[in-house]
Write a protein that holds these residues in place. Structure first.
Motif, PDB file in Angstrom:
ATOM      1  N   GLU A   1      35.718  -9.094 -16.027  1.00  0.00           N
ATOM      2  CA  GLU A   1      34.557  -8.645 -16.888  1.00  0.00           C
ATOM      3  C   GLU A   1      33.743  -7.667 -16.489  1.00  0.00           C
ATOM      4  O   GLU A   1      33.093  -7.734 -15.225  1.00  0.00           O
ATOM      5  CB  GLU A   1      33.752 -10.003 -17.407  1.00  0.00           C
ATOM      6  CG  GLU A   1      34.934 -10.905 -18.128  1.00  0.00           C
ATOM      7  CD  GLU A   1      35.290 -11.927 -17.148  1.00  0.00           C
ATOM      8  OE1 GLU A   1      35.530 -13.259 -17.538  1.00  0.00           O
ATOM      9  OE2 GLU A   1      35.054 -11.719 -15.909  1.00  0.00           O
TER      10      GLU A   1
ATOM     11  N   ASP B   1      29.452 -17.377 -22.450  1.00  0.00           N
ATOM     12  CA  ASP B   1      30.167 -18.759 -22.107  1.00  0.00           C
ATOM     13  C   ASP B   1      29.148 -19.761 -21.943  1.00  0.00           C
ATOM     14  O   ASP B   1      28.549 -19.619 -20.764  1.00  0.00           O
ATOM     15  CB  ASP B   1      31.041 -18.618 -21.392  1.00  0.00           C
ATOM     16  CG  ASP B   1      31.784 -19.876 -20.978  1.00  0.00           C
ATOM     17  OD1 ASP B   1      31.630 -21.066 -21.647  1.00  0.00           O
ATOM     18  OD2 ASP B   1      33.133 -19.990 -20.373  1.00  0.00           O
TER      19      ASP B   1
ATOM     20  N   VAL C   1      33.212 -16.686 -25.588  1.00  0.00           N
ATOM     21  CA  VAL C   1      34.183 -17.782 -25.314  1.00  0.00           C
ATOM     22  C   VAL C   1      34.251 -18.771 -25.927  1.00  0.00           C
ATOM     23  O   VAL C   1      34.903 -19.489 -26.646  1.00  0.00           O
ATOM     24  CB  VAL C   1      34.296 -17.841 -23.557  1.00  0.00           C
ATOM     25  CG1 VAL C   1      35.329 -18.677 -23.373  1.00  0.00           C
ATOM     26  CG2 VAL C   1      34.522 -16.553 -23.066  1.00  0.00           C
ATOM     27  N   ARG C   2      32.960 -19.635 -25.679  1.00  0.00           N
ATOM     28  CA  ARG C   2      32.794 -21.092 -26.375  1.00  0.00           C
ATOM     29  C   ARG C   2      31.178 -21.215 -26.030  1.00  0.00           C
ATOM     30  O   ARG C   2      30.273 -20.682 -25.320  1.00  0.00           O
ATOM     31  CB  ARG C   2      33.572 -22.189 -25.485  1.00  0.00           C
ATOM     32  CG  ARG C   2      33.008 -22.197 -24.004  1.00  0.00           C
ATOM     33  CD  ARG C   2      33.709 -23.309 -23.202  1.00  0.00           C
ATOM     34  NE  ARG C   2      34.966 -23.098 -22.993  1.00  0.00           N
ATOM     35  CZ  ARG C   2      35.470 -22.269 -21.931  1.00  0.00           C
ATOM     36  NH1 ARG C   2      34.753 -21.456 -21.185  1.00  0.00           N
ATOM     37  NH2 ARG C   2      36.745 -22.021 -21.809  1.00  0.00           N
TER      38      ARG C   2
ATOM     39  N   ASP D   1      26.869 -16.773 -18.572  1.00  0.00           N
ATOM     40  CA  ASP D   1      27.632 -18.015 -18.339  1.00  0.00           C
ATOM     41  C   ASP D   1      26.652 -19.260 -17.968  1.00  0.00           C
ATOM     42  O   ASP D   1      25.850 -18.852 -17.455  1.00  0.00           O
ATOM     43  CB  ASP D   1      28.853 -18.069 -17.452  1.00  0.00           C
ATOM     44  CG  ASP D   1      29.864 -16.925 -17.839  1.00  0.00           C
ATOM     45  OD1 ASP D   1      29.891 -16.782 -19.141  1.00  0.00           O
ATOM     46  OD2 ASP D   1      30.773 -16.823 -16.966  1.00  0.00           O
TER      47      ASP D   1
ATOM     48  N   LYS E   1      33.407 -10.783 -26.067  1.00  0.00           N
ATOM     49  CA  LYS E   1      33.961 -12.030 -26.417  1.00  0.00           C
ATOM     50  C   LYS E   1      32.959 -13.231 -26.402  1.00  0.00           C
ATOM     51  O   LYS E   1      32.232 -13.400 -25.214  1.00  0.00           O
ATOM     52  CB  LYS E   1      35.040 -12.101 -25.451  1.00  0.00           C
ATOM     53  CG  LYS E   1      35.964 -13.573 -25.434  1.00  0.00           C
ATOM     54  CD  LYS E   1      37.176 -13.515 -24.551  1.00  0.00           C
ATOM     55  CE  LYS E   1      37.858 -15.079 -24.987  1.00  0.00           C
ATOM     56  NZ  LYS E   1      38.956 -14.950 -23.840  1.00  0.00           N
TER      57      LYS E   1
ATOM     58  N   ALA F   1      36.814 -22.513 -26.866  1.00  0.00           N
ATOM     59  CA  ALA F   1      38.039 -22.747 -26.133  1.00  0.00           C
ATOM     60  C   ALA F   1      37.665 -23.944 -25.454  1.00  0.00           C
ATOM     61  O   ALA F   1      36.625 -24.517 -25.289  1.00  0.00           O
ATOM     62  CB  ALA F   1      37.924 -21.443 -25.006  1.00  0.00           C
TER      63      ALA F   1
ATOM     64  N   ASP G   1      31.859 -27.197 -25.060  1.00  0.00           N
ATOM     65  CA  ASP G   1      32.924 -26.509 -25.261  1.00  0.00           C
ATOM     66  C   ASP G   1      33.041 -26.524 -26.816  1.00  0.00           C
ATOM     67  O   ASP G   1      33.930 -26.532 -27.615  1.00  0.00           O
ATOM     68  CB  ASP G   1      34.438 -27.240 -24.991  1.00  0.00           C
ATOM     69  CG  ASP G   1      34.522 -28.742 -25.167  1.00  0.00           C
ATOM     70  OD1 ASP G   1      33.480 -29.159 -25.930  1.00  0.00           O
ATOM     71  OD2 ASP G   1      35.468 -29.124 -25.156  1.00  0.00           O
TER      72      ASP G   1
ATOM     73  N   SER H   1      31.293 -10.831 -21.790  1.00  0.00           N
ATOM     74  CA  SER H   1      31.665 -11.996 -22.068  1.00  0.00           C
ATOM     75  C   SER H   1      30.224 -13.051 -22.087  1.00  0.00           C
ATOM     76  O   SER H   1      29.581 -12.945 -21.197  1.00  0.00           O
ATOM     77  CB  SER H   1      32.761 -12.664 -20.942  1.00  0.00           C
ATOM     78  OG  SER H   1      33.030 -14.163 -21.192  1.00  0.00           O
TER      79      SER H   1
ATOM     80  N   THR I   1      29.045 -10.809 -17.422  1.00  0.00           N
ATOM     81  CA  THR I   1      29.472 -12.265 -17.987  1.00  0.00           C
ATOM     82  C   THR I   1      27.863 -13.095 -18.081  1.00  0.00           C
ATOM     83  O   THR I   1      27.283 -12.769 -16.982  1.00  0.00           O
ATOM     84  CB  THR I   1      30.356 -13.211 -17.331  1.00  0.00           C
ATOM     85  OG1 THR I   1      29.939 -13.392 -15.910  1.00  0.00           O
ATOM     86  CG2 THR I   1      31.563 -12.419 -16.880  1.00  0.00           C
TER      87      THR I   1
END
Length: 493
Positions: A313, A371, A394-395, A318, A392, A428, A437, A369, A316
């Motif tokens: 990526e 997350d 992700v979740r 996260d 994106k 995801a 999640d 990304s 990110t």
């Protein structure tokens, strides 16, 4: 997780008057507790009488020592630094040429170490740490300056650092270049407050260019470069150490981190984490994994940066990140995923997905990304030619604002298993037990230009609710401009 789209896509027409957005209940989540804890505690730098303090520093640093090329040696440098420390601080000017050190060089408060237009190289051979700046809670090191230096570092173990900074205030690094360090270029960890990096560069690091660990606050990076590093350009993390390791025992931490780095662990609300980091006009390019990666960070601001040609990526956010902003950046050609080993693809749960003819993974990665991240702003960027999605979620990405971006010609890695989108609002399965999640909810995608052969300009996955998708210009999508798997629950125009 990437997945193959099902054939039973639900398509619907939207009325000219969108229905009100349903209220999405916030989940019970430790990240909310982390945000509350951060707001209740004073992370602000103590700026009282700051001008007077800086003047005192300048007064101390007016004491000047200069070493000539003929007299310069490891012993001479150490003696000069000891003399300045006795005087309460000062400037040490070093001549052109290489100076080899057999032991780490420790710097104390109010010291300025200055080279000759970058042609002074400090060489640290076979050491865990090169320059070592370490205070304590009771007596932090203050007001250290590094300027116009080149650093060379060939350390022994896998995890080590050319510059280690801990329990320090007011670090200033200007035009410091580190080439091919064994692991980390600059490592800042534990109670490092008010650091400023200007025109600093790390290239070909064995691990990471710049690494910020735990409570590193109010860091500014301007016109810095991290490129061709084996793991990533920059890594910000709330990495924990076991209770058996003392907070200031960095020799023990070094070897512990060698075993756990990259394995994201669960966090508690009061775990220390990097806070208020500003990256301005920086370049993160050509790294074997991510350009910028975070594992729990608060208020990271990335502005006017180039994030390009990273094999994973581009950036990110996260595992407990909040309040971050990515603005006015150029993010392109990330996510090819051709440099990861089979073991690394297995750790990322994509080894079984297969390889392309060029040897890269079929499971491509996005430019941006998110997350397990909240309150993120992605604004006025040019996000183009990435191999996976442009952006994106992700979740468990909530309250994200994606607006004013030009998102162009991503989905370069489309193949028989996967296709990718301009913007993906996703859900995801968790990859680690500590991850939340739940679907990405309460996000806004508005006023973007999304063009090129994305499978869809915007894709909303099943169960992702409370999102607004409006006023976007979408051109060239191969399947649908907006692909919405929800019958209701989102406002889509």
């Amino acid at each position: 997780m990437l997945y193959r789209l099902k054939s039973h896509l639900l398509r619907r027409k939207h009325s000219t008057t969108p229905a009100p957005i349903p209220v999405v209940d916030y989940p019970d989540w430790v990240l909310w507790q982390r945000i509350d804890w951060a707001r209740q505690h004073d992370h602000h730098r103590q700026c009282l009488a700051h001008a007077q303090i800086r003047q005192q520093v300048l007064d101390r640093q007016r004491r000047v020592l200069r070493l000539s090329a003929e007299e310069c040696s490891e012993a001479a440098v150490r003696a000069a630094l000891a003399r300045l420390a006795e005087l309460g601080g000062g400037q040490l000017y070093l001549p052109e040429g290489d100076i080899h050190f057999s032991q780490s060089l420790h710097l104390s408060s109010h010291i300025a170490l200055i080279g000759s237009q970058g042609r002074t190289c400090l060489c640290f051979d076979g050491l865990d740490y090169g320059l070592w700046i370490q205070g304590t809670d009771a007596a932090p090191v203050e007001s250290v300056t590094l300027r116009d230096l080149a650093l060379s570092h060939d350390g022994g173990p896998q995890f080590c650092a050319t510059v280690l900074v801990t329990h320090c205030r007011d670090l200033r690094c200007q035009r410091v270049t580190i080439t091919a360090p064994r692991a980390v270029g600059f490592l800042l960890a534990d109670r490092v407050i008010g650091s400023h990096f200007e025109q600093c560069k790390v290239s070909h690091a064995g691990l990471v260019g710049f690494m910020l660990v735990r409570d590193v606050h109010e860091t500014v990076m301007q016109q810095c470069v991290a490129e061709y590093c084996q793991q990533g350009g920059m890594f910000l993390t709330d990495l924990k150490c076991p209770k058996s390791i003392a907070p200031l025992d960095f020799q023990a931490q070094l070897h512990h981190t060698d075993q756990v780095i990259g394995n994201f662990a669960p966090f508690a609300p009061d775990d220390p984490f990097p806070y208020r980091t500003d990256m301005i006009d920086c370049v993160l390019r050509g790294n074997r994994k991510m350009g910028i990666t975070t594992d729990g960070v608060g208020y990271l601001s990335v502005r006017n940066c180039v994030i390009a040609d990273n094999d994973c990526e581009g950036i990110t956010l996260d595992n407990g990140s909040f309040g971050c902003a990515i603005q006015n950046c150029h993010i392109y050609n990330n996510g090819w995923r051709g440099c990861q080993t089979e073991q690394e693809l297995g750790i990322d749960f994509v080894q079984a997905m297969g390889l392309m003819d060029d040897g890269s993974s079929k499971a491509k990665l996005p430019g941006v990304s998110l997350d397990n991240a909240v309150d993120t702003r992605i604004e006025h960027n040019h996000i183009e030619a990435n191999w996976g999605d442009g952006v994106k979620l992700v979740r468990a990405a909530m309250n994200t604002t994606i607006t004013g971006n030009v998102i162009t010609d991503n989905n370069r890695g489309v193949n028989e298993k996967f296709h990718f989108f301009g913007v993906l609002l996703g859900q995801a399965d968790r990859q680690h037990p500590e991850q939340a999640d739940f679907p990405s909810c309460n996000n806004t995608v508005a006023g973007n230009l999304i063009q090129g052969t994305h499978f869809a300009g915007v894709h909303i996955m099943l169960n992702s609710r409370g999102n607004q998708v409006r006023n976007n210009t979408i051109k060239g999508a191969t399947f649908a401009a907006i692909e919405d798997h929800m019958r209701s629950g989102n406002q889509v125009e």
